[in-house]
Design a protein around this motif. Structure first.
Motif: not given
Length: 387
Positions: A121-123, A159-164, A188-192
């Motif tokens: 359940g982790v997103n 694996v995840f749509d969201r990461y930091s 450059a490696e970070a999504a959001e």
């Protein structure tokens, strides 16, 4: 006096997993190393019991965010995470779009384990990268290399749509040019989302003793300010706005759980050393649990909770917390909410002086906020307004 409708607020659940593979020399968090292994099944039952007890005090809430912090929560078995999430769902309603974040260290990241967390359940994951060069990582006491950190980020991305991930700056010997290069590489490696913390020397840590003895030299105030300015410049140019003093994100990608803290909403603290702010019987309570894991475990098994602090806050204390936390945000605070909490308005003369000095400004929504130029002296601004 009831000042808010708790059921209408955002409601977060913070779950603290206090165990690490090793203790970093700069860390003053509640984290512990246990070489003999951990009985996760026993701890799961204690977490579930404390969730049940806490939920009984906060009925009717809908959980909007859940955060597994530590320690190193990625050392948990995915089955442990799943059981805790199931327990939260049994005792509270859970929003369909709930944000569930888990902190991870690159040393404990494996693709299969991350897929297990996702299935539980982790997103959203937050990775403790801390630096992107091996020399700094070694000095910080980290167990991973820069290559391992970037591999962990790549696994998270798959694996995840969201990461930091987190980085620490103002490290010993760090120059503005080196930090600018490292930060651009991180973006450059970070999504959001990136969390960018200035190294602070905390009491009762190995770094504190080294710093006092002169064996650890950190950048002076001028150099630290230059590093802060570089942080803002590079992140702004890349579209990673500073929505909080140490957190940068693309629009809409802010960490919703941390916004619960900074906006003064309600959250339950579960696990050893977890803090909470819950509303019960028309009052707001500051809670904290026993820090030592084994002592917490015995308290929960004996009493149903590990609480060692459970204090009803006064109106003034609530207002001060709202001021202290809310002014960390780029969106600032609502002066009318402050007045409702404290029973008195903010001092307009003090605000006028701070505005004249370029320390605060009013947003289009009528919120009071600290200017970006004054963020490095945030504590002084807050103290002035709270006086």
């Amino acid at each position: 006096m009831t000042l808010t409708n708790p059921a209408a607020q955002a409601f977060g659940v913070y779950v603290h997993w206090p165990f690490c593979l090793s203790k970093c020399p700069y860390c003053d968090f509640n984290s512990h190393v246990r070489h003999g292994g951990i009985d996760q099944s026993r701890y799961v039952q204690a977490y579930l019991r404390e969730i049940e007890t806490t939920a009984a005090r906060t009925p009717g809430r809908t959980v909007s965010t859940i955060f597994f912090g530590g320690g190193t929560p990625s050392l948990m078995q995915p089955e442990t995470v799943a059981a805790i999430l199931d327990g939260i769902g049994r005792h509270w309603s859970v929003s369909p779009d709930v944000e569930v974040t888990l902190e991870a260290n690159p040393t404990s990241v494996e693709a299969d384990r991350f897929r297990g967390f996702r299935a539980a359940g982790v997103n959203r994951v937050s990775l403790g990268v801390q630096a992107l060069d091996d020399k700094s990582l070694k000095e910080l006491g980290r167990l991973h290399t820069a290559a391992e950190a970037l591999k962990a980020v790549a696994i998270a991305r798959s694996v995840f749509d969201r990461y930091s991930f987190d980085l620490i700056y103002a490290r010993p010997g760090q120059t503005a040019d080196a930090w600018s290069h490292e930060l651009r590489r991180a973006i450059a490696e970070a999504a959001e989302h990136l969390s960018l913390y200035q190294l602070t020397i905390e009491a009762e840590t190995p770094f504190y003793a080294l710093h006092r003895s002169g064996k650890l030299k950190t950048p002076d105030d001028d150099a630290a300010r230059e590093l802060y300015d570089v942080t803002q410049e590079v992140c702004d140019k890349a579209g990673f706005a500073a929505y909080e003093i140490s957190n940068h994100a693309r629009a809409g990608a802010e960490c919703r759980h941390n916004l619960v803290y900074w906006r003064g909403d309600e959250y339950a603290g579960i696990g050893p050393g977890a803090h909470g702010r819950i509303e019960s019987d028309g009052r707001r309570y500051a809670t904290a649990t026993e820090k030592r894991p084994e002592s917490w475990l015995m308290r929960v098994e004996g009493f149903g909770h590990g609480l060692v602090e459970d204090e009803a806050l006064t109106r003034e204390e609530r207002a001060d917390e709202y001021l202290l936390m809310g002014l960390r945000l780029a969106e600032g605070i609502d002066p009318q909410r402050y007045e409702a909490l404290s029973g008195r308005p903010l001092d307009q003369k003090r605000i006028a002086i701070l505005r004249e000095e370029g320390a605060v400004e009013t947003t289009a929504k009528g919120h009071l906020r600290v200017t970006q130029a004054a963020f490095p002296i945030l504590d002084a601004v807050v103290a002035d307004l709270a006086a």
